[in-house]
Design an enzyme around this catalytic site. Structure first.
Site, mmCIF file in Angstrom:
data_model
loop_
_atom_site.group_PDB
_atom_site.id
_atom_site.type_symbol
_atom_site.label_atom_id
_atom_site.label_comp_id
_atom_site.label_asym_id
_atom_site.label_seq_id
_atom_site.Cartn_x
_atom_site.Cartn_y
_atom_site.Cartn_z
ATOM 1 N N CYS A 58 11.207 -93.964 -120.227
ATOM 2 C CA CYS A 58 11.293 -95.346 -120.880
ATOM 3 C C CYS A 58 10.394 -96.305 -120.883
ATOM 4 O O CYS A 58 9.966 -96.954 -119.706
ATOM 5 C CB CYS A 58 12.560 -95.895 -120.534
ATOM 6 S SG CYS A 58 13.051 -97.446 -121.330
ATOM 7 N N TRP A 91 22.246 -91.375 -119.696
ATOM 8 C CA TRP A 91 21.194 -91.266 -118.497
ATOM 9 C C TRP A 91 21.892 -90.802 -117.530
ATOM 10 O O TRP A 91 23.359 -91.253 -117.150
ATOM 11 C CB TRP A 91 20.680 -92.691 -118.238
ATOM 12 C CG TRP A 91 19.825 -93.371 -119.249
ATOM 13 C CD1 TRP A 91 19.892 -94.235 -120.122
ATOM 14 C CD2 TRP A 91 18.526 -92.708 -119.523
ATOM 15 N NE1 TRP A 91 18.800 -94.529 -120.836
ATOM 16 C CE2 TRP A 91 17.913 -93.833 -120.615
ATOM 17 C CE3 TRP A 91 17.631 -91.540 -119.072
ATOM 18 C CZ2 TRP A 91 16.658 -93.385 -121.123
ATOM 19 C CZ3 TRP A 91 16.480 -91.685 -119.885
ATOM 20 C CH2 TRP A 91 15.887 -92.574 -120.827
ATOM 21 N N VAL A 122 24.109 -98.075 -123.380
ATOM 22 C CA VAL A 122 23.866 -97.950 -121.988
ATOM 23 C C VAL A 122 22.477 -97.735 -121.530
ATOM 24 O O VAL A 122 21.634 -96.759 -121.920
ATOM 25 C CB VAL A 122 24.375 -97.142 -121.181
ATOM 26 C CG1 VAL A 122 24.173 -96.970 -119.736
ATOM 27 C CG2 VAL A 122 26.017 -97.158 -121.295
ATOM 28 N N THR A 123 21.486 -98.710 -121.178
ATOM 29 C CA THR A 123 19.971 -98.764 -121.493
ATOM 30 C C THR A 123 19.620 -99.150 -119.863
ATOM 31 O O THR A 123 20.084 -99.520 -118.901
ATOM 32 C CB THR A 123 19.708 -99.864 -122.303
ATOM 33 O OG1 THR A 123 19.999 -101.097 -121.933
ATOM 34 C CG2 THR A 123 20.262 -99.453 -123.697
ATOM 35 N N GLU A 139 17.843 -106.660 -119.504
ATOM 36 C CA GLU A 139 16.516 -106.947 -120.594
ATOM 37 C C GLU A 139 15.255 -106.742 -119.778
ATOM 38 O O GLU A 139 14.958 -107.635 -118.737
ATOM 39 C CB GLU A 139 16.716 -108.396 -121.075
ATOM 40 C CG GLU A 139 15.747 -108.874 -121.879
ATOM 41 C CD GLU A 139 15.268 -107.948 -122.987
ATOM 42 O OE1 GLU A 139 13.965 -107.656 -122.811
ATOM 43 O OE2 GLU A 139 15.977 -107.879 -123.793
ATOM 44 N N SER A 140 14.380 -106.088 -120.204
ATOM 45 C CA SER A 140 13.043 -105.669 -119.653
ATOM 46 C C SER A 140 12.255 -107.027 -119.427
ATOM 47 O O SER A 140 11.687 -107.143 -118.470
ATOM 48 C CB SER A 140 12.562 -104.435 -120.158
ATOM 49 O OG SER A 140 11.860 -104.981 -121.342
ATOM 50 N N TYR A 186 9.516 -96.933 -132.505
ATOM 51 C CA TYR A 186 10.775 -96.502 -132.823
ATOM 52 C C TYR A 186 11.356 -96.698 -134.112
ATOM 53 O O TYR A 186 12.035 -95.984 -134.534
ATOM 54 C CB TYR A 186 11.718 -97.323 -131.623
ATOM 55 C CG TYR A 186 11.626 -96.838 -130.233
ATOM 56 C CD1 TYR A 186 12.456 -95.948 -129.692
ATOM 57 C CD2 TYR A 186 10.518 -97.294 -129.254
ATOM 58 C CE1 TYR A 186 12.466 -95.228 -128.430
ATOM 59 C CE2 TYR A 186 10.521 -96.866 -128.227
ATOM 60 C CZ TYR A 186 11.195 -95.967 -127.628
ATOM 61 O OH TYR A 186 11.328 -95.400 -126.219
#
Length: 316
Positions: A58, A91, A122-123, A139-140, A186
């Site tokens: 990812c 995942w 679900v990330t 949150e990246s 994306y």
């Protein structure tokens, strides 16, 4: 296969692009708390307290691994890695890649452990607090900022990827890159109508042309050394020729067709500690095997031949 939780129950299902005229719209992160060094939040920066849940495939999770490596935080913030291919429940962990902190089989169990009736995607990445057994953030962008500043006492304090004097410029570049490139690939790949795909395609390559022109006159996006803006772009670029060009139909140009972007990509890749964060096997297997509506055979291409170790411009 992608899925989601509805009131705490797992459901298989793709994004509802029918409601947006075929355009992919990325949902917002739900958990947005912050770790701080001074105790000004509920989460104090402490070594060993937090665990980072990631997928090596990812790009959003990858950016947190990049900053963790650059800041020398590997010993202070352990990592749990999910399997690259999303199967029936999204995942997943395995005996080879276990959930060291909680022993869960699937990442969605982490979400329902915090909120039993959680509804949503679900990330990864997820920053997990082992002390309070909760999700601090999924949150990246926020996690990157925390790793850059909150844990300076335990890492490379002298390195600041978001210096005060450059923040306005970094924020502008980040917004442009996110909208048109990070999320733009994306929007191309997940579009379900021709007009939506073509709009995203034009925006993506207009943005890449803009970055190419910018890099013709300077080594990095904002400064003469890499900043947060560069690393947020890097994780998309490093995947481009292997997956986005073909799998997501982003096929006007490859990275190797852009002289300055490809040179820039190699320079970032060759930064000490970064190559170890790039796992092309996970990347290719995830994309080509987790999206059966795009690649129903689930065959993973043998190519392309990539070499990010070719000479780039001198760092600094």
């Amino acid at each position: 296969m992608s899925g989601y939780l509805q009131n705490g129950r797992w459901h298989e299902g793709w994004y509802d692009t029918a409601a947006t005229a075929g355009e992919f719209v990325r949902p917002q992160a739900v958990f947005r708390s912050m770790v701080t060094a001074d105790g000004s939040s509920d989460y104090l920066a402490e070594p060993g307290r937090y665990r980072l849940y990631v997928s090596l495939a990812c790009p959003w999770a990858h950016r947190t691994l990049v900053v963790r490596a650059l800041k020398g935080l590997e010993a202070s913030i352990p990592v749990s890695i999910v399997e690259p291919v999303m199967a029936g429940q999204g995942w997943a962990f395995s005996p080879a890649l276990p959930d060291h902190a909680n022993g869960f089989a699937h990442l969605h169990q982490l979400y329902t452990a915090v909120r039993a009736d959680y509804s949503g995607r679900v990330t990864v990445p997820v920053l997990w607090d082992t002390a309070t057994r909760t999700i601090v953030s999924n949150e990246s962008a926020d996690i990157v900022r925390m790793l850059n500043s909150a844990f300076n006492a335990y890492g490379v304090a002298a390195l600041d990827l978001y210096p005060q004097a450059l923040r306005a410029k970094i924020d502008r570049i980040n917004a442009f890159v996110y909208e048109n490139i990070n999320n733009g690939v994306y929007r191309c790949g997940f579009a379900t109508s021709q007009p939506s795909y073509e709009r995203a395609f034009r925006r993506l390559f207009h943005a890449l042309d803009w970055v190419e022109a910018r890099l013709a006159g300077q080594p990095y996006l904002v400064s003469n050394i890499p900043t947060e803006a560069d690393w947020r772009l890097f994780t998309t670029l490093v995947r481009f020729d292997a997956v986005y060009y073909g799998h997501f139909k982003c096929n006007r140009n490859r990275m190797v067709d852009f002289p300055y972007l490809s040179r820039y990509l190699r320079a970032l890749y060759q930064t000490p500690g970064i190559a170890a964060t790039v796992n092309m096997e996970h990347i290719k297997h995830h994309y080509y095997m987790s999206h059966p509506h795009i690649n129903p055979t689930r065959i993973v291409p043998a190519g392309p031949k990539l070499d990010f170790t070719l000479p780039a411009f001198k760092q600094g």
